[in-house]
Design an enzyme around this catalytic site. Structure first.
Site, PDB file in Angstrom:
ATOM      1  N   LYS A 192      29.393  33.129  47.886  1.00 56.12           N
ATOM      2  CA  LYS A 192      30.552  33.970  47.679  1.00 56.12           C
ATOM      3  C   LYS A 192      30.709  34.748  49.246  1.00 56.12           C
ATOM      4  O   LYS A 192      29.638  35.189  49.581  1.00 56.12           O
ATOM      5  CB  LYS A 192      30.347  34.910  46.671  1.00 56.12           C
ATOM      6  CG  LYS A 192      31.403  35.796  46.772  1.00 56.12           C
ATOM      7  CD  LYS A 192      31.139  36.920  45.376  1.00 56.12           C
ATOM      8  CE  LYS A 192      32.466  37.959  45.354  1.00 56.12           C
ATOM      9  NZ  LYS A 192      31.967  39.044  44.157  1.00 56.12           N
ATOM     10  N   LYS A 245      33.510  30.459  46.535  1.00 60.22           N
ATOM     11  CA  LYS A 245      34.383  31.288  46.220  1.00 60.22           C
ATOM     12  C   LYS A 245      34.590  32.025  47.627  1.00 60.22           C
ATOM     13  O   LYS A 245      33.625  32.530  48.134  1.00 60.22           O
ATOM     14  CB  LYS A 245      33.841  32.289  45.402  1.00 60.22           C
ATOM     15  CG  LYS A 245      34.908  33.461  45.131  1.00 60.22           C
ATOM     16  CD  LYS A 245      34.494  34.480  44.214  1.00 60.22           C
ATOM     17  CE  LYS A 245      35.372  35.782  44.224  1.00 60.22           C
ATOM     18  NZ  LYS A 245      34.843  36.789  43.546  1.00 60.22           N
TER      19      LYS A 245
HETATM   20  C1  PBG Z   1      33.277  41.448  41.762  1.00 62.27           C
HETATM   21  C2  PBG Z   1      34.287  40.331  42.183  1.00 62.27           C
HETATM   22  C3  PBG Z   1      35.287  40.115  43.169  1.00 62.27           C
HETATM   23  C4  PBG Z   1      35.804  39.056  42.738  1.00 62.27           C
HETATM   24  C5  PBG Z   1      35.292  38.552  41.505  1.00 62.27           C
HETATM   25  N1  PBG Z   1      34.208  39.501  41.365  1.00 62.27           N
HETATM   26  C6  PBG Z   1      35.700  41.214  44.105  1.00 62.27           C
HETATM   27  C7  PBG Z   1      34.749  41.586  45.337  1.00 62.27           C
HETATM   28  O1  PBG Z   1      33.630  40.830  45.386  1.00 62.27           O
HETATM   29  O2  PBG Z   1      35.069  42.230  46.087  1.00 62.27           O
HETATM   30  C8  PBG Z   1      37.200  38.471  43.512  1.00 62.27           C
HETATM   31  C9  PBG Z   1      38.046  37.508  42.394  1.00 62.27           C
HETATM   32  C10 PBG Z   1      39.456  37.537  43.137  1.00 62.27           C
HETATM   33  O3  PBG Z   1      39.725  37.918  44.219  1.00 62.27           O
HETATM   34  O4  PBG Z   1      40.378  37.041  42.559  1.00 62.27           O
HETATM   35  N2  PBG Z   1      32.033  41.291  42.862  1.00 62.27           N
HETATM   36 ZN    ZN Z   2      30.920  43.235  42.891  1.00 58.66          ZN
END
Ligand code: PBG
Ligand code: ZN
Length: 320
Positions: A192, A245
């Site tokens: 991620k 992701k």
């Molecule tokens: C929380 C999380 C996020 C997303 C999914 N879980 C945001 C982040 O990490 O700031 C992003 C999902 C999206 O942008 O559709 N950790």
């Molecule tokens: Zn988070």
């Protein structure tokens, strides 16, 4: 002479030689749950996506079932936030209540719980902070485990830690196993990235960090080899499903991961990717079919499961 056009000459032969098909079976739809009553409020940064209160949740769940979308992933937005994100592991927290309600009313819907702390902490970071503002990895693991266990007790079908802490899968796996949830699968948000494509989501989930950024835990967008290392770590710790992701700017890694690892691979088509395309179509700058073309590319690159805000749109399109 080679003539590629021979097999492109009619819709029938094009369909017969088509290599990739994406179907409703592949899709997971994200749902945002808020406290309160009678709320179905459009999220301004993500048109046609809504905040739902518990009592209005059945509407969207019924819609998913009717459309044949097999799965949803839940995000909770609590009223109360504190430094420990205590609402995240409250047995009667918003997500725990949502899980219980959905599994009771829609047992066939496969419910995934996103495990993280940023929506629940008053500072908006994905873990427990040290005095100097850095996230304490190992302390955070204890809380993530508590969150996952509370989801398990509520009857969730799969947990998906999105925190990017080291050792998170192992910590959660151990806790689940010790409490008898040996059959509950874990989907790691394995690779991620610290991405600007999360912008609309953070507005939707009220989860933007109040200071700094997430670069000390989420990955540097420049690093592909490291992404493979992160995925390997999740696999070694026992992840049942791995993830890349965001999706589009990272398709090279989707492909690489799908070729390197035999685990089921999920790709998250994130909020910024959704809103970008949505607006282009809405403004008439691109034809609507660009959406299906885009989601197809994830499948072609090797994704097995696809989390996308376009799930209902696609399901409707394919149904008609
Ligand atoms: C929380 C999380 C996020 C997303 C999914 N879980 C945001 C982040 O990490 O700031 C992003 C999902 C999206 O942008 O559709 N950790
Ligand atoms: Zn988070």
């Amino acid at each position: 002479m080679y003539r590629g056009r021979r097999l492109r000459s009619s819709a029938t032969i094009r369909s017969m030689v088509r290599e990739t098909r994406v179907s409703v079976q592949d899709l997971i739809y994200p749902i945002f749950v808020v406290e309160g009553e009678n709320i179905k409020e459009e999220i301004s940064s993500m048109p046609e996506n809504y905040h739902y209160s518990l009592d209005r949740l059945p509407e969207v769940c019924q819609e998913m079932v009717d459309l044949g979308i097999p799965s949803i992933i839940l995000f909770g937005i609590p009223d109360h936030k504190d430094c420990h994100g205590s609402e995240a592991y409250n047995e009667n927290g918003i997500v725990q209540q949502a899980i219980r309600k959905i599994k009771k009313e829609f047992p066939e819907l496969y419910v995934i719980g996103d495990v993280c702390m940023c929506e629940y902490t008053d500072h908006g970071h994905c873990g427990i902070l040290e005095e100097d503002g850095t996230v304490n990895n190992d302390e955070t693991l204890k809380y993530l485990s508590k969150i996952a266990l509370s989801y398990a007790r509520a009857g969730v079908d799969m947990v998906a830690p999105s925190d990017m802490m080291d050792g998170h899968i192992e910590a959660i796996r151990n806790t689940l196993d010790e409490n008898g949830y040996t059959m509950l699968p874990i989907m790691g948000y394995s690779a991620k990235f610290a991405s600007n494509y999360y912008g609309p989501f953070r507005e939707a989930a009220h989860s933007a960090p109040s200071f700094g950024d997430r670069k000390s835990y989420q990955m540097d967008p420049a690093n592909g080899k490291e992404a493979m290392r992160e995925i390997e770590a999740d696999i070694q710790e026992g992840a049942d499903v791995i993830m890349v992701k965001p999706a589009l700017a990272y398709l090279d890694l989707v492909k690489e991961a799908s070729q390197k690892y035999s685990q089921s691979l999920c790709v998250y088509n994130v909020s910024g990717e959704y809103t970008m395309l949505y607006m282009a179509v809405k403004n008439g700058w691109m034809k609507e079919d660009v959406i299906e073309e885009t989601i197809l590319s994830l499948k072609r690159a090797g994704a097995d499961l696809i989390i996308t805000y376009f799930a209902p749109y696609l399901a409707r399109k394919w149904k008609s």
